[in-house]
Write an enzyme that holds these catalytic residues in place. Structure first.
Site, PDB file in Angstrom:
ATOM      1  N   CYS A 188       0.872  -1.172   0.000  1.00 31.37           N
ATOM      2  CA  CYS A 188       0.000   0.000   0.000  1.00 31.37           C
ATOM      3  C   CYS A 188       0.906   1.218   0.000  1.00 31.37           C
ATOM      4  CB  CYS A 188      -0.934   0.013   1.204  1.00 31.37           C
ATOM      5  SG  CYS A 188      -1.973   1.490   1.272  1.00 31.37           S
TER       6      CYS A 188
ATOM      7  N   CYS B 297      -4.965   4.937  -4.889  1.00 36.96           N
ATOM      8  CA  CYS B 297      -4.297   3.654  -4.656  1.00 36.96           C
ATOM      9  C   CYS B 297      -2.907   3.761  -5.237  1.00 36.96           C
ATOM     10  CB  CYS B 297      -5.072   2.508  -5.300  1.00 36.96           C
ATOM     11  SG  CYS B 297      -4.259   0.898  -5.109  1.00 36.96           S
TER      12      CYS B 297
END
Length: 294
Positions: free
Chosen positions: A74, A221
């Site tokens: 992430c 993202c």
């Protein structure tokens, strides 16, 4: 057991950072889901800071999606963790570890945090896919009528997580909230996948929307931005340095000649507090930290 947390965001990607370096146990999926369900700690990704596992690293990060599933990467959450560590230590450089590998981070300030996301993987078995594809710049996976598909022939890549990127003329014209969950769980993706729709607007800019595996529609993202940037460069749609514009903001992505991907963007504190972990999850927010910028 009490663990400090910081509710943060990385250009809109909702991140909760939970510091469990002093804990004797590890967080489980049910507890992660309970934390995600509370509006004070709701997240797209939960970044759990744990003691380092490898010599020379600063911390290990276990990453949970909102549904309690685990993630290998992430980028936006990694920037948030780096900002927490920078404030704690006064340092600018960190080496962080996840289940997908090591990440070097340079945090100049809250607006300029660069993460070395490592090297992309393009082999069908590395992504992974359920069947062989010699060319992963465009696999046979469509959505919609056979004679007039809405989406077709995505590029696929692994940037810590599996990603599929569909090239479109207008990202606003695609109902990703309806299509995303179907494609995420297509049998071709044995570990599910992040589904992106990308509109190339110049040789150095891309507009992107993402359905994130285990989290749903997201404002940003980081790993999807990286996957999209390298896939665009492979296809000759852009150069190797691009600005990727997501609903939450812009990430600068550089695919270096040494095959490493550098992602640069901002991170922001929203509020902080303490989570009491046990049979019942209790959350306490420190009122003087609400909406405070680092």
């Amino acid at each position: 057991m009490n663990a400090p947390f910081a509710k943060m965001n990385g250009i809109g990607n909702q991140i909760t950072v939970l510091d469990m370096r002093g804990a004797e146990t590890r967080l489980d999926a049910a507890s992660a889901r309970a934390i995600a369900a509370d509006p004070r700690t709701a997240f797209d990704q939960l970044m759990v800071i744990e003691p380092p596992k490898t010599a020379g690293t600063d911390a290990f990060m276990t990453i949970f999606n909102a549904d309690g599933s685990l993630s290998g990467a992430c980028g936006n959450g990694t920037r948030c963790v780096a900002l927490v560590l920078m404030r704690e230590s006064g340092r600018e450089t960190f080496k962080l570890e996840t289940s997908a590998g090591l990440l070097d981070v340079v945090a100049k300030d809250a607006d300029t945090i660069t993460v070395d996301m490592g090297e992309p993987r393009f082999g069908w078995a590395e992504i992974p896919l359920a069947q062989p594809f010699e060319d992963t710049t465009a696999i046979d996976l469509s959505f919609g009528p056979v004679d007039a598909p809405i989406l077709s022939r995505p590029a696929v890549a692994n940037i810590g997580n599996p990603h599929a990127i569909y090239w479109v003329e207008d990202v606003a014209a695609i109902d990703l909230g309806r299509i995303g969950p179907i494609l995420e769980r297509d049998p071709i993706f044995p570990e599910r996948a992040n589904i992106s729709i990308a509109e190339v607007t110049s040789d150095h800019s891309i507009t992107l929307r993402v359905w994130e595996r285990g989290a749903g529609l997201t404002l940003a993202c980081g790993s999807a931005a990286c996957a999209t940037a390298v896939s665009a460069a492979r296809l000759g749609k852009t150069g190797r340095v691009v600005d990727v514009r997501l609903p939450g903001g812009v990430l600068n992505i550089e695919w270096r000649a040494d095959n490493h991907i550098l992602m640069t963007g901002a991170a922001e504190f929203e509020h902080e507090g303490v989570i009491t972990l046990g049979n019942e999850i209790r959350i306490e927010v420190a009122p003087d930290t609400v909406a405070r910028r680092a």
